[in-house]
Design a protein around this motif. Sequence first.
Motif, short mmCIF file in Angstrom:
data_model
loop_
_atom_site.label_atom_id
_atom_site.label_comp_id
_atom_site.label_asym_id
_atom_site.label_seq_id
_atom_site.Cartn_x
_atom_site.Cartn_y
_atom_site.Cartn_z
N TYR A 174 38.76 42.42 46.09
CA TYR A 174 38.15 41.26 45.45
C TYR A 174 36.72 41.86 44.91
O TYR A 174 36.46 42.87 45.24
CB TYR A 174 37.47 40.41 46.64
N LYS A 183 40.79 37.83 43.36
CA LYS A 183 39.64 36.98 42.88
C LYS A 183 38.21 37.33 42.69
O LYS A 183 37.88 38.52 43.16
CB LYS A 183 38.87 35.71 44.36
N ASP A 220 42.30 35.11 39.48
CA ASP A 220 41.44 34.03 39.75
C ASP A 220 39.75 34.14 39.57
O ASP A 220 39.70 34.84 40.03
CB ASP A 220 42.13 33.88 41.04
N THR A 222 39.51 27.79 42.00
CA THR A 222 39.30 28.80 41.78
C THR A 222 39.12 28.18 40.15
O THR A 222 39.33 26.68 39.85
CB THR A 222 40.68 29.62 41.60
#
Length: 325
Positions: free
Chosen positions: A80, A121, A173, A241
């Motif tokens: 992430y 993400k 995302d 998202t």
Amino acid sequence: MDKIKDSTIFVTGGAGFIGSYVIEELLAKHEPKKIIILDNFIRGSYANMESYSNDPRVEFHEGDIRDTALLEKCVAGSDYVFHMAALRINACAANPQEGFEVMLQATFNLANLCVKHKVKKVIYSSTASVYGLAQHFPTPETDNPYNNQTFYGGAKVWGEQLFRSYKFMYGLDYVALRYFNVYGPRMDTDGKYTEVMIKWLDCVRDNRQPAIFGDGTDSMDFVHVKDVAHANVLALLSDVTDEAFNVGDQVETNLKQMLDALLKVNTSNLEPVYKEANSVNPVSRRLADISKAKRLLGYEPSLSLEQGLSELSHWYFEKQKQTQQ
Ligand SMILES: NC(=O)c1ccc[n+]([C@@H]2O[C@H](COP(=O)([O-])OP(=O)(O)OC[C@H]3O[C@@H](n4cnc5c(N)ncnc54)[C@H](O)[C@@H]3O)[C@@H](O)[C@H]2O)c1
């Protein structure tokens, strides 16, 4: 399941004001395997990272997000990314070339690297500046960005759109968080908004009249940095998202009211002196509609302005005492 447990998280600008609180929350309440920080200290500091600089899970790189090789080293292996490194609004106005390189070019490189290394993400730090003077108050996320007049706001609109297109084209995302007026301990003491709180605290300390630039009716939506950090963690944990969220308090406070609150928590009865307004940011009003973040992220501001100002005052006066010793 807690997505953060055993994950590797890369934070650009993690030695800064908001980034340092995000990292503290990740380390204290979740169990990440590793947190990688890249910061060039243009504004951040070791002092901001004091609570975690010796944590074995934290890997700090002093360097620039414009250094693409270093950026790639940090992205590779990360699950992430919190993208928080940015120039401030005044710095972008003073040097748009550097603003372009940091806010646009490096963000573009980062998005490409996130696709290449299959980051799960990205949480992108955006801003209420995307609205300029908004059309509605409280301002919903659907207000358009055409009133923005600043390079900084324009760069953040572009950043949001970049991640939106990368979700559409490559499935990356992301969530964009539009922070309103963030304040709290470790805040910047030289910026346009923050400066006023800090200057007023100096007046309280020296028993001098605080100056209000303009008639005191310009308003902001102040949000405590711990609430902003929590919104970031919620955005990562949620399955949401391809969305942008306002992160504010949904409380409108004008300059005069803010000064009154600051004087009250410091038991001071100083009277303000009014001076002609001078501003880099031509926006007279801010008030976030936070219903979308409440509904989809479970975000709920937890600290009142009075609590926050009292904590800020304590931090600022203690910090000054320590530098004098
Ligand atoms: N503080 C606010 O009120 C506010 C409001 C809206 C949006 N934001 C956004 O939130 C994010 C975090 O803001 P903050 O208040 O913590 O600011 P900050 O300046 O304290 O943090 C940003 C960090 O990025 C680092 N940085 C800047 N340029 C860099 C570069 N080229 N390479 C590596 N590191 C670099 C700085 O040294 C700093 O530590 C930023 O993206 C900012 O635009 C902040």
